[in-house]
Enzyme design. Structure first.
Site, mmCIF file in Angstrom:
data_model
loop_
_atom_site.group_PDB
_atom_site.id
_atom_site.type_symbol
_atom_site.label_atom_id
_atom_site.label_comp_id
_atom_site.label_asym_id
_atom_site.label_seq_id
_atom_site.Cartn_x
_atom_site.Cartn_y
_atom_site.Cartn_z
ATOM 1 N N SER A 112 40.402 37.750 42.062
ATOM 2 C CA SER A 112 40.632 36.441 41.888
ATOM 3 C C SER A 112 40.945 35.601 43.194
ATOM 4 O O SER A 112 39.884 35.815 44.038
ATOM 5 C CB SER A 112 41.781 35.850 41.041
ATOM 6 N N GLU A 210 32.006 36.985 39.365
ATOM 7 C CA GLU A 210 32.891 36.549 38.218
ATOM 8 C C GLU A 210 33.624 35.308 38.319
ATOM 9 O O GLU A 210 33.856 34.980 39.375
ATOM 10 C CB GLU A 210 33.777 37.926 38.124
ATOM 11 N N HIS A 272 38.576 38.388 35.347
ATOM 12 C CA HIS A 272 39.738 37.890 34.666
ATOM 13 C C HIS A 272 39.789 38.325 33.021
ATOM 14 O O HIS A 272 40.447 37.781 32.351
ATOM 15 C CB HIS A 272 39.394 36.137 34.943
#
Length: 305
Positions: A112, A210, A272
């Site tokens: 992330s 992503e 995620h």
């Protein structure tokens, strides 16, 4: 050329958990610590990691100090980021890159917002790092226990006696095959780093993308930014991970990336979603569209004594 892959971990190694981004929930952190100790690792917490400053885990200098001290400590075998959130980009200007480059590399683990650190470690230190689940996040620290597939894949990617399995997707968007070092990560962070000394360079590399909770038009905007900035020039292939709560993201991704004419596979459990598999950014990977898979080649390990 791939970056050096740090030595993987052995039973009894000590890892440091630090918080370079958002503030950490103590209950989740303690459950994550238990999971890591269950892998045979000793766990230390960064001494400043429970400081909180609004949406950050403390002042920039404190978060940077915990990260740098752990990286430079010869007793620490890996640096594990507790969670993402926001703040890693602010840490980059407070690290002594010369000092960090002078020590033996070790695994850096996170995903992330930690994408910012992965890119900086590739560019400034020439070191591969592990994009995967974090100990104070849901796949590892939920009350009912860690998500088994995510933990198994993290263990196989991080521990020296194991070999990580190929990561399979579910859609081939552009057929073909490709080999090259893996780069990329969270799309929002890749766009945020455009125009900085740490921006992504895709030439000769496979790019992982992503994201989470981004509408298709915002995905379009960020891809357009990367394209116009030249960050995707020369990419040899794309692997598309999870797009949780992103609506119909794939049509936009195909429209913007398809004209580049390189292999693209989608639906890989990286990012995620659940499960959340682990991949070494900076190490060589292989896209095979016949099996719709990404295989990581963990080689070029650092040989420092």
């Amino acid at each position: 050329m791939s970056e050096r892959t740090p030595p993987r971990l052995r039973h009894g190694d000590t890892v440091a958990v630090v918080a370079p981004s958002g503030p950490v929930d103590l209950d989740r952190l303690n459950r994550g610590r238990h999971v890591l100790t269950g892998l045979g690792l000793n766990v230390r917490f960064g001494p400043r990691m429970l400081i909180r400053r609004g949406y950050l885990a403390g002042p920039d200098q404190a978060r940077a100090a915990d990260l740098q001290e752990a990286w430079c400590d010869p007793e620490i075998a890996a640096v594990v980021c507790a969670r993402g959130g926001y703040g890693a980009t602010r840490v980059l200007d407070h690290l002594d890159w010369d000092k960090m480059e002078a020590v033996r590399p070790k695994p850096l683990v996170g995903s992330s917002d930690i994408t910012a650190l992965h890119l900086a470690f590739q560019r400034r230190l020439g070191v591969a790092s592990l994009f995967g689940p974090m100990p104070a996040c849901s796949t590892i620290s939920d009350e009912e226990g860690p998500e088994p597939r995510s933990l198994s894949h993290l263990k196989a990617s991080l521990i020296s006696s194991l070999e990580p399995r190929p990561v399979k997707g579910d859609q081939v968007l552009v057929p073909g095959s490709a080999i090259g070092p893996l780069t990329g990560g969270n799309l929002t962070l890749l766009a945020a780093l455009c125009g900085t000394p740490h921006q992504m360079e895709a030439r000769g590399r496979i790019v992982l993308l992503e994201d989470v909770r981004e509408e298709p038009y915002r995905i379009d905007r960020m891809l357009t930014q990367l394209l116009q900035a030249g960050c995707l020039d020369g990419a040899v292939g794309f692997v598309l991970g999870s797009w949780v709560e992103c609506g119909e993201a794939l049509p936009v991704l195909v429209e913007r990336l398809g004209p580049l004419g390189v292999p693209i596979i989608a639906g890989l459990p990286i990012g995620h979603g659940t499960p959340q598999f682990s991949v070494w950014l900076g190490a060589d990977g292989v896209i095979d569209t016949e099996s719709c898979s990404l295989t990581g080649l963990i080689g070029n390990q650092d040989k420092a004594p």
